[in-house]
Scaffold this active site. Sequence first.
Site, PDB file in Angstrom:
ATOM      1  NE  ARG A 172      -3.209   0.249   3.052  1.00 62.97           N
ATOM      2  CZ  ARG A 172      -4.387   0.697   2.652  1.00 62.97           C
ATOM      3  NH1 ARG A 172      -5.128  -0.039   1.862  1.00 62.97           N
ATOM      4  NH2 ARG A 172      -4.830   1.868   3.046  1.00 62.97           N
ATOM      5  NE  ARG A 176       5.976   8.738  -4.095  1.00 65.27           N
ATOM      6  CZ  ARG A 176       5.112   9.186  -3.193  1.00 65.27           C
ATOM      7  NH1 ARG A 176       5.527   9.923  -2.172  1.00 65.27           N
ATOM      8  NH2 ARG A 176       3.836   8.920  -3.312  1.00 65.27           N
ATOM      9  NE  ARG A 247      -4.798  -5.783  15.664  1.00 66.13           N
ATOM     10  CZ  ARG A 247      -4.330  -6.146  16.850  1.00 66.13           C
ATOM     11  NH1 ARG A 247      -4.667  -7.325  17.374  1.00 66.13           N
ATOM     12  NH2 ARG A 247      -3.554  -5.330  17.535  1.00 66.13           N
ATOM     13  NE  ARG A 277      -3.735   5.838  12.005  1.00 70.27           N
ATOM     14  CZ  ARG A 277      -4.168   5.477  10.799  1.00 70.27           C
ATOM     15  NH1 ARG A 277      -3.466   5.759   9.726  1.00 70.27           N
ATOM     16  NH2 ARG A 277      -5.308   4.828  10.659  1.00 70.27           N
ATOM     17  CD  GLU A 300      -5.673   5.017  14.491  1.00 68.95           C
ATOM     18  OE1 GLU A 300      -5.803   6.215  14.113  1.00 68.95           O
ATOM     19  OE2 GLU A 300      -5.579   4.072  13.698  1.00 68.95           O
ATOM     20  CE1 TYR A 348      -6.436  -1.046   4.960  1.00 67.87           C
ATOM     21  CE2 TYR A 348      -4.639  -2.619   5.205  1.00 67.87           C
ATOM     22  CZ  TYR A 348      -5.162  -1.359   5.397  1.00 67.87           C
ATOM     23  OH  TYR A 348      -4.403  -0.407   6.032  1.00 67.87           O
ATOM     24  CG  ASP A 350      -7.626   2.328   0.257  1.00 74.14           C
ATOM     25  OD1 ASP A 350      -7.554   2.206   1.487  1.00 74.14           O
ATOM     26  OD2 ASP A 350      -6.639   2.233  -0.486  1.00 74.14           O
TER      27      ASP A 350
HETATM   28  N1  UDP Z   1       2.916   0.914   8.353  1.00 78.14           N
HETATM   29  C1  UDP Z   1       4.044   0.901   9.155  1.00 78.14           C
HETATM   30  N2  UDP Z   1       4.535   2.087   9.605  1.00 78.14           N
HETATM   31  C2  UDP Z   1       3.967   3.276   9.307  1.00 78.14           C
HETATM   32  C3  UDP Z   1       2.828   3.285   8.495  1.00 78.14           C
HETATM   33  C4  UDP Z   1       2.314   2.081   8.046  1.00 78.14           C
HETATM   34  O1  UDP Z   1       4.574  -0.141   9.476  1.00 78.14           O
HETATM   35  O2  UDP Z   1       4.471   4.311   9.754  1.00 78.14           O
HETATM   36  C5  UDP Z   1       2.386  -0.397   7.874  1.00 78.14           C
HETATM   37  C6  UDP Z   1       1.360  -0.963   8.841  1.00 78.14           C
HETATM   38  O3  UDP Z   1       1.474  -2.365   8.850  1.00 78.14           O
HETATM   39  C7  UDP Z   1       0.064  -0.518   8.214  1.00 78.14           C
HETATM   40  C8  UDP Z   1       0.374  -0.646   6.734  1.00 78.14           C
HETATM   41  O4  UDP Z   1       1.746  -0.241   6.636  1.00 78.14           O
HETATM   42  O5  UDP Z   1      -1.008  -1.348   8.597  1.00 78.14           O
HETATM   43  C9  UDP Z   1      -0.491   0.188   5.812  1.00 78.14           C
HETATM   44  O6  UDP Z   1      -0.402   1.546   6.191  1.00 78.14           O
HETATM   45  P1  UDP Z   1      -1.553   2.599   5.857  1.00 78.14           P
HETATM   46  O7  UDP Z   1      -1.038   3.941   6.205  1.00 78.14           O
HETATM   47  O8  UDP Z   1      -2.035   2.357   4.465  1.00 78.14           O
HETATM   48  O9  UDP Z   1      -2.671   2.138   6.908  1.00 78.14           O
HETATM   49  P2  UDP Z   1      -4.165   2.689   7.226  1.00 78.14           P
HETATM   50  O10 UDP Z   1      -4.120   4.193   7.169  1.00 78.14           O
HETATM   51  O11 UDP Z   1      -5.082   2.049   6.202  1.00 78.14           O
HETATM   52  O12 UDP Z   1      -4.387   2.175   8.613  1.00 78.14           O
END
Ligand code: UDP
Length: 371
Positions: A172, A176, A247, A277, A300, A348, A350
């Site tokens: 996902r 870069r 989850r 986060r 969160e 999962y 979007d």
């Molecule tokens: N992830 C991570 N560190 C980060 C951000 C994301 O390890 O700082 C991993 C984590 O396993 C997460 C996945 O990447 O579930 C997808 O991240 P995304 O930001 O797409 O998650 P969402 O916002 O859908 O919860």
Amino acid sequence: MQRVGIVGAGFTGAVIARELAEAGIASVVMDERSHVAGNCHTERDSRTGIMVHRYGPHIFHTDRQHVWDYVNRFGEMVPFILRVKTTYRGHVYSLPVNLHTINQFFGKAMRPDEARAFVESQARSDIEEPRSFEEQALRFIGQPLYEAFFRGYTRKQWGMEPSLLPASILKRLPLRFDYNDNYFNHPHQAIPRDGYSAIVSRIMDHPKIEHRLGCRFEDVDETFSHLFYSGGMDRYYRYALGRLGYRTLDFRPSYHAGDYQGTAIMNHPEEEVPFTRVTEHKHFAPWEASGFAETIVFHETSRACGPDDIPYYPIRLVDETSMLRAYEARAREDAHVTFVGRLGTYEYLDMDATIDRALSAAQAYLSARPA
Ligand code: UDP
């Protein structure tokens, strides 16, 4: 004349109801919650007036032109570029991993090709086809960046070792080798000016759609000509074959004067920090962000979803996918019900994919219907 029943007033249920209504078919949309939009629900916080993403941050992003055109029919989408930061061992870094992150983390000033070669030298090139989250990370990001930014976050988020999770979760996120810190790659990225719930309400605003909030489908004894069910298949079948794993998230709100963290999302990948986060909601609406005296912040955390919790993320491990297949086999015998949406298909998804799937599900129903 019986109506179609639609369980769930999220994007899925609303879009299906609208498509049916425009084809002349009446429906009843039911949702056990007191609001529309499911986990995309937004509302103004009563204390501050800030538009809050009640079930966590949602940024609309898509490369599907027809989906973009569709949402724009129902409300103003304000362009919004998500720039996520992450705090690791007392330093703030840029996400998704980009040239700035790499240079900050390794204390260097590399140009793109140098950084690419440097990261590649740390990557496990012997992993030819990464299967797990961990293999995907080690193959493309390398151990040091993986251990700092992904391993701890992912263990907290998913409650298990990244070696057990599918590579698709990490795919996902972009990696870069330039300074582009846009979290997404899609051409259309926005947040609705009036929030997601306003959009979903407008989608459902049609004389052929009745919606009932605070209404549990289990308590409804009306019969419908067809049912679109956007809850979990396991719930529909009363958990006869077991519970699919999810989850769930908890959000601890707090209020602060002024600006708490200066950005919408700050990730906390360290395992010692209990939350994953921190979200500061006023930064999701920069067009109004300066007008508030106080700010509202959510810390969160993630945990296993119990029977009374709200499911968020399908886990989709091997055992779960075999349970899912068994439910799907059972569902194929029930021609009067179509399972739809993130919970109904246990994927999962979007928001844009959800809308796209809902449009297709409605289309499939309309074209299969006897003339
Ligand atoms: N992830 C991570 N560190 C980060 C951000 C994301 O390890 O700082 C991993 C984590 O396993 C997460 C996945 O990447 O579930 C997808 O991240 P995304 O930001 O797409 O998650 P969402 O916002 O859908 O919860």
